[in-house]
Design an enzyme around this catalytic site. Structure first.
Site, mmCIF file in Angstrom:
data_model
loop_
_atom_site.group_PDB
_atom_site.id
_atom_site.type_symbol
_atom_site.label_atom_id
_atom_site.label_comp_id
_atom_site.label_asym_id
_atom_site.label_seq_id
_atom_site.Cartn_x
_atom_site.Cartn_y
_atom_site.Cartn_z
ATOM 1 N N GLU A 129 -0.007 -1.334 5.657
ATOM 2 C CA GLU A 129 1.078 -0.946 6.558
ATOM 3 C C GLU A 129 0.974 0.521 6.908
ATOM 4 O O GLU A 129 1.234 0.925 8.050
ATOM 5 C CB GLU A 129 2.435 -1.247 5.903
ATOM 6 C CG GLU A 129 3.641 -1.030 6.805
ATOM 7 C CD GLU A 129 4.170 0.398 6.833
ATOM 8 O OE1 GLU A 129 4.981 0.710 7.720
ATOM 9 O OE2 GLU A 129 3.768 1.216 5.967
ATOM 10 N N ASP A 176 0.825 -1.206 0.000
ATOM 11 C CA ASP A 176 0.000 0.000 0.000
ATOM 12 C C ASP A 176 0.856 1.252 0.000
ATOM 13 O O ASP A 176 2.027 1.239 0.404
ATOM 14 C CB ASP A 176 -0.974 0.010 1.179
ATOM 15 C CG ASP A 176 -0.278 0.003 2.534
ATOM 16 O OD1 ASP A 176 0.687 -0.764 2.691
ATOM 17 O OD2 ASP A 176 -0.703 0.757 3.437
#
Length: 382
Positions: free
Chosen positions: A133, A71
């Site tokens: 994350e 991400d």
């Protein structure tokens, strides 16, 4: 494909944390499958996102995990001079969202897979790709839970966050909290008859500032970190409906970035005690239904890996450097370490470029990461 070609493909997927990462994961899984490498997917509850875990080499001996998150942070409101989800190259720099944080590392890892397969490995190399994350190291937790159940856990984890390929053995932990202050509304002409939630929230925020200053005491500092003390900050606040209404509601979010030997929960508990003992009684003398509520948004532990450990020596050989350092930003490192997998942070690029418009990575950093993974391959071959 080389790492630059793979980076172009990875950047093209908009994997902002609020979006799905499944298209990127599907690409990686197919790429590995074409090289006869199988992979396991670990989905979130909604099956809108997934972690990927793959093993190259023997599975019955401890090896090394190469960990990266898929991400990226949003580009909203940022003034980009290049398309953020299209790789652009200029003056030796590769531009695009995630180039440095941290799709550059993932691209290098994928480009290295044919080399991993070229000769039998005596120790396995694992590839771990996670989601979410950037919003609290959320996705990797399920992956780590699976690893904890294995009879043969990996020996070492390298997290490829951008450190300019300098090995990092320590970072701070983080606790993110939300505070909801519920007061009582009334006409602003009769303000003392109400409970102004914004004003009481401001008092709590002021107390956070005092706690933060206490954490800067010399005896609580660690010179290995920059800044050398734990920090507290309020990042979001909202409340109020109109200027002539005493606001009944106010919400603010705050975070604690704690040195590895400091418990961030203790900071939150100190604020909660202040709220319950000092602030709430005064609110309730005006309106009995007043309340102050706290909720945890996310948390992850800090990381401290012993510079004299076998793991540190191994990463020094892989990186070609024993100039160990620390970073202020956090990673999933403490989570891997919590199940007995020694962890270091080492990846291409610099966080100075992360999260900014026109994010970039120097092409030479990508090439240096490719070379580091070649050294790893040589070290792990039979």
């Amino acid at each position: 494909m080389n790492s630059k070609e793979l980076l172009a493909i990875l950047v093209s997927f908009d994997t902002t944390s609020r979006e799905s990462n499944l298209q990127l994961i599907a690409f990686v899984r197919e790429y590995l499958a074409q090289l006869n490498v199988s992979s396991e997917l670990i989905f979130n509850e909604e099956r809108s996102k997934a972690n990927l875990f793959a093993t190259i080499g023997p599975a019955d001996v401890p090896g090394i995990v190469l960990s990266g998150h898929t991400d990226v942070v949003p580009v909203d409101g940022q003034a980009w001079s290049v398309p953020p989800f299209q790789l652009s190259e200029r003056d030796g720099k590769l531009y695009g969202r995630g180039t440095t944080d941290m799709k550059g590392f993932i691209a290098s890892v994928l480009a290295a897979v044919p080399g991993f397969l070229a000769q039998p490995l005596r120790l396995p190399i694992h590839i771990a790709l996670s989601y979410d994350e950037e919003v609290g190291c959320l996705g990797v937790r399920d992956l780590i839970a699976r690893l904890a159940e294995r009879p043969c856990k990996p020996r070492l984890c390298i997290i490829g966050e951008p450190t300019q390929l300098q090995p990092v053995l320590g970072h701070k932990g983080k606790l993110a909290m939300r505070c909801d202050v519920h007061g009582a509304a009334c006409h602003s002409a009769y303000a003392p008859q109400g409970v102004n939630a914004i004003e009481y929230a401001a008092e709590l925020i002021g107390e956070l500032g005092r706690i933060g200053r206490q954490l800067q005491a010399p005896e609580l500092c660690d010179s290995r970190f920059d800044p050398p003390f734990s920090t507290v900050q309020t990042g979001v606040i909202s409340g109020g409906k109109a200027l002539n209404i005493v606001p009944a509601e106010c919400r603010f979010d705050f975070e604690v970035r704690a040195l590895p030997d400091t418990d961030p929960q203790a900071v939150a508990q100190q604020l909660q005690r202040y709220a319950q003992q000092e602030v709430l009684p005064r609110m309730r003398t005006v309106a009995a239904g007043s309340d102050i509520r706290f909720a945890e948004l996310s948390a992850y532990p800090g990381l401290t890996t012993d510079a004299q450990s076998d793991a540190a020596r191994l990463i020094a050989d892989i990186c070609g450097s024993d100039d160990f350092t620390t970073v202020a930003f956090g990673t999933e490192g403490g989570l891997f370490d919590s199940i007995g997998i020694a962890t270091v942070v080492c990846g291409p690029g610099s966080m100075d470029q992360g999260h900014k418009p026109d994010e970039f990575i120097h092409a030479t950093q990508l090439e240096a990461c490719d070379a580091m993974l070649e050294r790893l391959t040589t070290m792990f071959r039979m």
